[in-house]
Write a protein that holds these residues in place. Structure first.
Motif, mmCIF file in Angstrom:
data_model
loop_
_atom_site.group_PDB
_atom_site.id
_atom_site.type_symbol
_atom_site.label_atom_id
_atom_site.label_comp_id
_atom_site.label_asym_id
_atom_site.label_seq_id
_atom_site.Cartn_x
_atom_site.Cartn_y
_atom_site.Cartn_z
ATOM 1 N N SER A 21 -68.463 -107.020 -21.286
ATOM 2 C CA SER A 21 -68.734 -105.807 -22.042
ATOM 3 C C SER A 21 -67.451 -105.372 -22.753
ATOM 4 O O SER A 21 -66.511 -106.153 -22.886
ATOM 5 N N THR A 22 -67.409 -104.141 -23.197
ATOM 6 C CA THR A 22 -66.318 -103.697 -24.052
ATOM 7 C C THR A 22 -66.037 -102.213 -23.864
ATOM 8 O O THR A 22 -66.940 -101.427 -23.523
ATOM 9 N N SER A 23 -64.809 -101.834 -24.122
ATOM 10 C CA SER A 23 -64.426 -100.422 -24.090
ATOM 11 C C SER A 23 -65.111 -99.618 -25.195
ATOM 12 O O SER A 23 -65.143 -98.380 -25.137
ATOM 13 N N GLU A 24 -65.679 -100.297 -26.188
ATOM 14 C CA GLU A 24 -66.379 -99.585 -27.262
ATOM 15 C C GLU A 24 -67.571 -98.787 -26.739
ATOM 16 O O GLU A 24 -68.047 -97.867 -27.415
ATOM 17 N N VAL A 25 -68.083 -99.108 -25.536
ATOM 18 C CA VAL A 25 -69.268 -98.407 -25.030
ATOM 19 C C VAL A 25 -68.994 -96.929 -24.806
ATOM 20 O O VAL A 25 -69.921 -96.108 -24.844
ATOM 21 N N TYR A 26 -67.738 -96.555 -24.569
ATOM 22 C CA TYR A 26 -67.438 -95.139 -24.378
ATOM 23 C C TYR A 26 -66.508 -94.575 -25.459
ATOM 24 O O TYR A 26 -66.002 -93.449 -25.320
ATOM 25 N N ALA A 27 -66.288 -95.320 -26.531
ATOM 26 C CA ALA A 27 -65.426 -94.826 -27.602
ATOM 27 C C ALA A 27 -65.954 -93.512 -28.169
ATOM 28 O O ALA A 27 -65.182 -92.579 -28.457
ATOM 29 N N GLY A 28 -67.260 -93.409 -28.334
ATOM 30 C CA GLY A 28 -67.847 -92.174 -28.842
ATOM 31 C C GLY A 28 -67.593 -90.999 -27.923
ATOM 32 O O GLY A 28 -67.399 -89.864 -28.388
ATOM 33 N N SER A 29 -67.574 -91.251 -26.627
ATOM 34 C CA SER A 29 -67.316 -90.182 -25.656
ATOM 35 C C SER A 29 -65.864 -89.729 -25.716
ATOM 36 O O SER A 29 -65.573 -88.532 -25.565
ATOM 37 N N VAL A 30 -64.942 -90.663 -25.926
ATOM 38 C CA VAL A 30 -63.537 -90.292 -26.097
ATOM 39 C C VAL A 30 -63.378 -89.443 -27.351
ATOM 40 O O VAL A 30 -62.686 -88.414 -27.358
ATOM 41 N N MET A 31 -64.030 -89.865 -28.433
ATOM 42 C CA MET A 31 -63.943 -89.131 -29.692
ATOM 43 C C MET A 31 -64.533 -87.722 -29.564
ATOM 44 O O MET A 31 -64.066 -86.782 -30.214
ATOM 45 N N PRO B 213 -61.576 -94.100 -16.960
ATOM 46 C CA PRO B 213 -62.187 -94.831 -15.843
ATOM 47 C C PRO B 213 -63.578 -95.329 -16.205
ATOM 48 O O PRO B 213 -64.107 -95.022 -17.274
ATOM 49 N N GLU B 214 -64.166 -96.058 -15.279
ATOM 50 C CA GLU B 214 -65.481 -96.650 -15.542
ATOM 51 C C GLU B 214 -66.600 -95.612 -15.595
ATOM 52 O O GLU B 214 -67.534 -95.730 -16.389
ATOM 53 N N ARG B 215 -66.527 -94.609 -14.750
ATOM 54 C CA ARG B 215 -67.638 -93.657 -14.612
ATOM 55 C C ARG B 215 -67.473 -92.482 -15.570
ATOM 56 O O ARG B 215 -67.112 -91.374 -15.167
#
Length: 211
Positions: free
Chosen positions: A13-23, A32-34
């Motif tokens: 998988s990729t860190s892109e899955v939560y990029a929107g959440s960081v933004m 972290p993962e969760r």
């Protein structure tokens, strides 16, 4: 039935899955993962890619397979795709032009050399852990502008050889990315061993040979 009961699966998988959440400010960095996963705009290819990985993670989790899901964070090295940051910056810096465009200079990334990423994968597959684990290097978070400087150093360019032209970051590009590796360390004892400048040497050489 697609996976024998005794088999162990690694899903990339990729860190892109939560990029929107960081933004959106709902996921911390280091991340972290969760954390919540979000896709702000499916019309953006970057987020369409993230959506495909989110669905893949869900499929693996709900399949009941003996699987570990590795979320890779900015893995680099020889043979990486030409449109990624390091190959793209290398080609621009090596083009012998006085003005070098650099996009998203202020954004930060934490790059992980490919051999370290493989080491983490092998270690994870030797555990019995099932679930999501970050894979990366949290030791050298660096701005994109500083990355360009490191590549220029590897190319043996003097400060007067190039001038950085600061350009806006690509649409949808997360302003900061760095993994929280607490879980990976606790499961495997993993530590990244390749310094960025050391990993850049073979990577830059490969890019120049194949440009």
């Amino acid at each position: 039935d697609w996976l024998p009961p005794e088999a162990r699966l690694f899903f990339a998988s990729t860190s892109e899955v939560y990029a929107g959440s960081v933004m959106a400010g709902i996921a911390p960095v280091p991340t972290p993962e969760r954390v919540p996963l979000s896709v702000p705009d499916l019309s953006n290819p970057r987020f369409a890619y993230a959506a495909s990985k989110i669905l893949g993670e869900a499929a693996v989790m709900y399949s009941g397979a003996n699987a570990v899901i590795g979320r890779f964070h900015n893995v680099y090295g020889p043979r990486m795709q030409a449109d990624h940051a390091i190959p793209a910056l290398t080609r621009r810096l090596a083009a012998d032009t006085p003005l070098v465009p650099v996009y998203g200079c202020e954004q930060t990334r934490a790059f992980c050399y490919v051999s370290d990423a493989v080491d983490a994968m092998v270690r994870l597959m030797a555990t019995d852990y099932r679930g999501v684990v970050n894979i990366g290097n949290d030791q050298e978070e660096i701005t994109v502008e500083a990355l360009a400087g490191e590549i220029a150093y590897v190319l043996d360019l003097d400060n007067g050889d190039v001038t950085i032209e600061r350009k806006p970051a690509p649409q949808g590009s997360v302003p900061r990315r760095c993994p929280d590796l607490t879980l990976l360390r606790s499961l495997t004892g993993y530590e990244p061993t390749t310094k960025l400048v050391d990993g850049l040497v073979p990577t830059v050489e490969w890019v120049l040979r194949h440009s």
